[in-house]
Design an enzyme around this catalytic site. Structure first.
Site: not given
Ligand code: COA
Length: 395
Positions: A278, A340
């Site tokens: 998140h 989710e």
């Molecule tokens: N699975 C695998 N790796 C994940 C991840 C996940 N669910 N969520 C984050 N990461 C990793 C990213 O790849 C990133 O790795 P890197 O630094 O090596 O590139 C690192 O963790 C940081 O992620 P980041 O993209 O900066 O986090 P964010 O704050 O932008 O993303 C979400 C938040 C929710 C978009 C992300 O956690 C995600 O894509 N989750 C899965 C989709 C989901 O459940 N969405 C519903 C949200 S309520």
């Protein structure tokens, strides 16, 4: 211009812009070189004051309209209407009398428009149909017209797509109960209460992507309906509201295998684990606890005794394996279950088809969008941030 010359020109342009003081401040916050490039997701940037909800990502707390989410979710049936009333009256700084009745009238009015929305409602994918029907079916609508229309459109379009006739709303029912009955699901008060708890829990959540989108539209002076369209469009994406269907697909795929091996193969393939991680929470999402509790209550009350505990135990195993794996990969960035993950289980237990999960999320979150739209309108201020130009500069 050759590629090398072009990229050198880009770099020169970026340097020159920075030297000339083109780097902007957002909301009065100093933004340096590093934060500008890293802030592409606007993390930590405050762009609004709100009285509607507060997310504490370190402590795992969510306050909606002045109350803790776990206290709101388990009150009386029909609590979603209570929360809508609280959010809208906070935003407008005036009471919203007779809200439940007005929302029921809005459902009836939306149902009367269904014949003319047939084309929009039969668009193949649930969120696309909801976008199309909302755009055509709520012209000039006030907040409650739009909010009341959403469950009607989601249910009617699901039935039309499967060759069945839409079912009329019953104004005596609260939204969650009426939605289940418009979908044609058997009468079940325990499931209606579980869905009510769900809608309350997702009704608002700070400045999430869809709420921000809705506020940007509202800041231009546009109506409520286009703001909700912006929210719907943003919610559809898999990084926001599109995750619960894939979470269920994942739980099904791992049903007969070892979770860790399956999860590892997902990461190896460059995919994210749906329902994990998140932007704000560094601990487990408090809404995951609320949904787990709602599932346990549903199992105790549900006459039809669905197989909730087995599914819940499986989900917890997968969650633990995903959390362990992600903490090995990202020791400095806690990635825990988000809303989710357990949304998928709760909506499944309530009997909602997985193709409608995101659209059901929209029914609840639209309460927050509409309150934020009103709150933003009252500021009278256009949201218009800046971008740093890193393109070519003419000689
Ligand atoms: N699975 C695998 N790796 C994940 C991840 C996940 N669910 N969520 C984050 N990461 C990793 C990213 O790849 C990133 O790795 P890197 O630094 O090596 O590139 C690192 O963790 C940081 O992620 P980041 O993209 O900066 O986090 P964010 O704050 O932008 O993303 C979400 C938040 C929710 C978009 C992300 O956690 C995600 O894509 N989750 C899965 C989709 C989901 O459940 N969405 C519903 C949200 S309520």
């Amino acid at each position: 211009m050759p590629v090398e010359a072009q990229s050198a020109a880009y770099e020169r342009a970026a340097r020159s812009r920075t030297q000339k003081g083109f780097v902007m401040n957002l909301a009065g916050l100093p933004i340096g070189e590093r934060s500008l490039s890293k802030a592409s997701g606007l993390e930590g940037v405050v762009v609004a004051d709100t009285r509607l909800s507060h997310v504490d990502g370190e402590r795992g707390e969510l306050i909606i309209a002045g109350a803790r989410v776990e206290d709101l979710a388990f009150s009386e049936p029909g609590q979603f209407e209570v929360v809508v009333e609280r959010l809208l009256s906070l935003a407008a700084a005036r009471p919203e009398p007779g809200l439940r009745e007005r929302l029921a009238e809005a459902r009836l009015a939306a149902f009367a428009r269904i014949p003319q929305l047939h084309h929009a409602l039969t668009v193949p994918e649930a969120m696309d149909a909801l976008l199309a029907a909302t755009a055509q079916g709520c012209a000039g609508g006030e907040a409650l017209d739009v909010l009341g229309a959403l469950p009607v459109y989601v249910a009617a379009s699901a039935r039309l797509r499967s060759g069945q006739s839409p079912i009329a709303p019953d104004p005596a029912r609260f939204t969650a109960h009426d939605f289940l009955s418009m979908l044609g699901l058997p009468e079940n008060s325990a499931r209606a209460r579980a869905l009510d708890a769900y809608l309350v829990t997702v009704s608002d959540h700070g400045l999430n992507a869809s709420t921000f989108a809705a506020r940007v539209v509202a800041s231009t002076g546009s109506d409520a309906m286009p703001g909700v369209l912006a929210g719907l469009a943003a919610l559809k994406g898999p990084l926001h509201g599109g995750a619960p269907g894939p979470v269920l697909d994942m739980l099904d795929a791992i049903a007969n295998t070892e979770p860790r091996a399956w999860l590892e193969s997902e990461l190896l393939a460059g995919r994210r684990i749906m329902g994990m991680g998140h932007r704000i929470y560094r601990v487990r999402d408090p809404r995951a606890f609320v949904f787990e509790r709602a599932l346990v209550r549903l199992e105790a009350e549900d006459q039809e005794k669905s197989a909730i505990s087995g599914r819940l135990a499986h989900a917890r195993r997968v969650e633990q394996a995903a959390e362990a794996l992600l903490s090995e990969r990202h020791p400095d960035r806690p990635l825990r279950a988000n809303v989710e993950f357990y949304t998928a289980l709760l909506l499944e237990a309530v009997g909602i088809p997985r193709a409608l999960f995101t659209a059901t999320f929209a029914i609840g979150r639209a309460a927050g969008w509409l309150a934020h739209i009103e709150e933003q309108r009252r500021t009278g201020r256009l949201i218009r941030p800046a971008a740093r130009y890193v393109g070519l500069v003419p000689d």
